[in-house]
Design a protein around this motif. Structure first.
Motif, mmCIF file in Angstrom:
data_model
loop_
_atom_site.group_PDB
_atom_site.id
_atom_site.type_symbol
_atom_site.label_atom_id
_atom_site.label_comp_id
_atom_site.label_asym_id
_atom_site.label_seq_id
_atom_site.Cartn_x
_atom_site.Cartn_y
_atom_site.Cartn_z
ATOM 1 N N TYR A 1 61.680 72.575 53.355
ATOM 2 C CA TYR A 1 62.622 72.861 54.003
ATOM 3 C C TYR A 1 61.494 73.286 55.940
ATOM 4 O O TYR A 1 60.464 73.877 55.748
ATOM 5 N N GLN A 2 62.591 73.338 56.630
ATOM 6 C CA GLN A 2 62.154 73.052 57.897
ATOM 7 C C GLN A 2 63.390 74.026 58.603
ATOM 8 O O GLN A 2 64.296 73.936 58.216
ATOM 9 N N GLN A 3 63.293 75.116 59.617
ATOM 10 C CA GLN A 3 63.780 75.680 60.215
ATOM 11 C C GLN A 3 64.144 74.690 61.425
ATOM 12 O O GLN A 3 63.302 74.891 62.080
ATOM 13 N N PRO A 4 65.762 74.845 62.090
ATOM 14 C CA PRO A 4 65.451 74.098 63.249
ATOM 15 C C PRO A 4 65.314 74.738 64.640
ATOM 16 O O PRO A 4 64.892 76.181 64.219
ATOM 17 N N VAL A 5 65.169 74.251 65.739
ATOM 18 C CA VAL A 5 64.732 75.182 66.340
ATOM 19 C C VAL A 5 66.002 76.137 67.312
ATOM 20 O O VAL A 5 65.609 76.940 67.901
ATOM 21 N N ALA A 6 67.220 75.084 66.719
ATOM 22 C CA ALA A 6 68.331 76.302 67.377
ATOM 23 C C ALA A 6 69.255 75.395 66.248
ATOM 24 O O ALA A 6 69.371 74.520 66.299
ATOM 25 N N VAL A 7 70.246 75.560 66.866
ATOM 26 C CA VAL A 7 71.272 75.084 66.498
ATOM 27 C C VAL A 7 72.712 75.055 67.435
ATOM 28 O O VAL A 7 72.723 75.987 68.530
ATOM 29 N N VAL A 8 73.311 74.458 67.972
ATOM 30 C CA VAL A 8 74.478 73.866 68.630
ATOM 31 C C VAL A 8 75.307 73.281 68.307
ATOM 32 O O VAL A 8 75.832 72.718 67.639
ATOM 33 N N TRP A 9 76.700 73.695 69.036
ATOM 34 C CA TRP A 9 78.004 73.468 68.713
ATOM 35 C C TRP A 9 79.360 72.989 69.194
ATOM 36 O O TRP A 9 79.198 73.074 71.017
ATOM 37 N N ALA A 10 79.317 71.501 69.363
ATOM 38 C CA ALA A 10 79.837 70.872 70.471
ATOM 39 C C ALA A 10 80.790 70.567 70.252
ATOM 40 O O ALA A 10 82.022 71.146 68.552
ATOM 41 N N GLU A 11 82.168 70.707 70.928
ATOM 42 C CA GLU A 11 83.607 71.042 71.029
ATOM 43 C C GLU A 11 84.118 69.480 71.822
ATOM 44 O O GLU A 11 85.583 69.752 71.864
ATOM 45 N N SER A 12 83.983 68.350 72.909
ATOM 46 C CA SER A 12 84.234 67.795 73.002
ATOM 47 C C SER A 12 83.383 66.636 72.439
ATOM 48 O O SER A 12 81.962 66.370 72.194
#
Length: 464
Positions: free
Chosen positions: A45-56
């Motif tokens: 189990y690891q948590q990401p350092v960030a979440v990014v939502w791409a739109e293009s």
């Protein structure tokens, strides 16, 4: 579960903020927890350092370029319905979420193709093309919520595989962002095409380890005007498995050919108030489609009655209910430490032998067993479980899992039929593939992703 805390590189974050909008980046603790895992068993189990939502596509390229510059691992995900840990976060990673890239770009009914972004939901695509009398054939149990990009990443299958094949059979071309942020196009709009190496086929099922799929041209099939469904109940699961070969020997082609054993029927009854287990100890759910459906149904019914099957011809409403019950069977419980569903495939001629072996090993190890299968192509989902989290029970469960893999390989099968290797099945891949084959795949990975930033620790085990 605790993960080692890795801080987000501020220079990388600055690069993201230069290219993306504020609502596309999150370091919120709730988001990091939500997008840390998919539905697969968790081994690290690891948590990401960030979440990014791409739109293009440009967004994806910008994120990948920044990740390449700052050597930040990227884990690409869609709806997170995978069950092998292919979208689990890894240490120091950023989760790149593509669900906002959800546009159907083109439907061409004359060419029988559609162009889609990766975040398009499988079921939504099918709803859209149904107006033209067409369908997208791959139909994993999660089709109502899983994305086409995720289906491509895992080479997903589903109930209709018996006739129409898996996702790779429906993908004609891909747009892929490579590990340096460049964009390539593979394949063609035509059903046939053999120019050069089949890079499209290579990317399908690569679990985001070679490139990030940002667009796909997929083949559509005719939506059948006639559908006929048989529910055939048997005294034993071995007789039901033998029925699969009998259907094949009769030279009829079901679009759906599913097997459920007695314990699976009982659990469905418990969950849904149905009475399937009162009708037999195993079920073959068979569906024929197309203009020959009635004739094929009649032939299959005769052959299955010879094997002791009780044949019920289902009306459309009951057929739909049974198919939905089957689709939901695998997802009754998310895998946990004391319950793990497997995904193996064996040659169809070995179905009876493999199911018998599974039952024997379950008794010997003292674990519970349920078996459901896409029997038409030999793909089984045995689920092993124990009632508690006691160490002795978990040890027995893992021993049964390991033995089930060994037995599948002994019978000429594979460790995964449609769920992918992900993180969870890495330990078993060397049992199936020789070291020379694994080294060749590592070389391909190194060529496509020299820094190792694309979904590290998935699909292919690191060199020992």
């Amino acid at each position: 579960m605790n993960a080692h805390v890795t801080l987000l590189d501020p220079h990388f974050l600055d690069a993201l903020r230069t290219s993306l909008q504020e609502g596309q980046i999150s370091v919120d603790a709730a988001d990091l927890q939500t997008y840390a895992i998919d539905q697969g068993p968790v081994t690290d189990y690891q948590q990401p350092v960030a979440v990014v939502w791409a739109e293009s596509v440009a967004d994806v390229q910008a994120v990948v370029r920044a990740a390449a510059t700052h050597k930040v691992p990227l884990v690409t995900r869609g709806a997170g319905t995978g069950v092998s840990g292919g979208a689990h976060a890894t240490a120091g990673s950023v989760v790149l979420n593509l669900t906002r890239m959800n546009q159907i770009l083109e439907i061409n009914p004359d060419d029988e193709i559609a162009r889609v972004e990766p975040g398009v939901i499988n079921g939504d695509l099918n709803d859209a093309v149904a107006a033209y009398g067409l369908m997208f054939a791959p139909d994993p149990a999660s089709f109502k919520i899983s994305t086409i990009g995720g289906n491509i990443a895992t080479n997903a299958g589903g109930l209709r595989c018996a006739k129409y094949g898996v996702t790779r059979d429906a993908v004609l071309s891909l747009d892929v962002v490579m590990a340096d942020g460049s964009l390539i196009h593979t394949g063609h709009r035509t059903f046939k095409g053999v120019a050069g190496y089949d890079l499209t086929g290579l990317f399908v099922g690569s679990e985001g380890t070679l490139g990030i799929v940002v667009g796909a041209t997929v083949r559509l099939r005719y939506l059948p005007a006639i559908v006929r469904t048989l529910a055939v109940f048997f005294p034993s699961v071995q007789q039901a498995a033998a029925g699969v070969l009998a259907v094949g020997a009769a030279r009829v082609q079901p679009c759906i050919l599913e097997l459920l054993d007695g314990p699976s029927l009982k659990e469905l009854d418990f969950r849904n108030g149905s009475t399937l287990s009162q009708r037999g100890n195993a079920l073959l759910l068979i569906q024929f489609d197309g203009l020959a459906a009635e004739a094929e149904e009649a032939i299959a019914a005769v052959e299955l009655e010879k094997l002791g099957g009780f044949v019920s011809r289902e009306n459309p409403a009951e057929a739909q209910r049974l198919v939905e019950l089957r689709r939901n069977n695998r997802g009754l419980d998310v895998d946990a430490e004391n319950r793990v569903g497997e995904d193996v495939a064996v040659p169809r001629s070995q179905l009876v032998h493999y199911i018998t072996a599974l039952e024997e090993m379950a008794v010997r190890h003292g674990v519970e067993l349920q078996v459901i299968a896409h029997a038409g192509d030999g793909n089984l989902h045995p689920t092993f479980s124990v009632p508690t989290f006691e160490p002795a029970g978990i040890k027995a469960l893992n021993a049964a899992l390991d033995e089930s893999i060994d037995k599948a390989l002994e019978l000429g099968g594979t460790i995964t039929g449609e769920h992918g290797v992900g993180q969870y099945k890495l330990r078993w891949l060397p049992l199936e593939q020789a070291k020379e084959v694994l080294e060749l795949q590592r070389s391909i990975k190194a060529l496509f992703d020299p820094q190792g930033i694309l979904n590290p620790g998935k699909a292919i085990p690191a060199a020992s």
